[in-house]
Design a protein around this motif. Structure first.
Motif: not given
Length: 136
Positions: A55-66
């Protein structure tokens, strides 16, 4: 100046939520309902437990550049260069990295470890994720 030509993804049952979630401002990541494994790129079968309940779920939409790269080559007509492509570790989605263009920042200012937030640009019937730096 005309917009650059974009090569758009083919929409399939497994990837349509990812490419159209931006219409609602949501970055949709597939998850296995049985083992909760985050699956990206999206698939119809969990690669960990082989469940077909995904099932697709909404992610937080934030992150860190790797990681990132700055492109100076205009590969397509009207492509504005330079631009930065970032590989982002998504918050709350262990093991999921998303590659997308950085916007609203001088490409030479992009750095590993910067916090970013997703936004979307609509091209025809898909919403392409891009990242913006979170200041602070």
């Amino acid at each position: 100046m005309n917009a650059p030509i974009r090569i758009l993804p083919e929409l399939t049952p497994e990837n349509t939520p990812f490419w159209t979630g931006g219409e609602r401002g949501e970055l949709m990541i597939a998850h296995c309902d049985a083992c909760d494994h985050a699956i990206h790129p999206p698939e119809l079968i969990c690669p960990v437990c082989l469940s077909r309940s995904v099932t697709p779920r909404a992610a937080a939409g934030t992150g860190v550049i790797h990681s990132y790269t700055v492109n100076y080559q205009p590969w397509l007509p009207n492509l504005q260069v330079p631009y930065a492509l970032a590989v982002v570790d998504l918050d709350g989605e262990p093991g999921v990295r998303l590659t997308a263009q950085m916007q609203g920042i001088d490409p030479e200012s992009v750095a590993i470890g910067q916090k970013v937030r997703v936004a979307f640009v609509q091209v025809e019937d898909v919403w392409i994720p891009e990242f913006h730096r979170i200041d602070g």
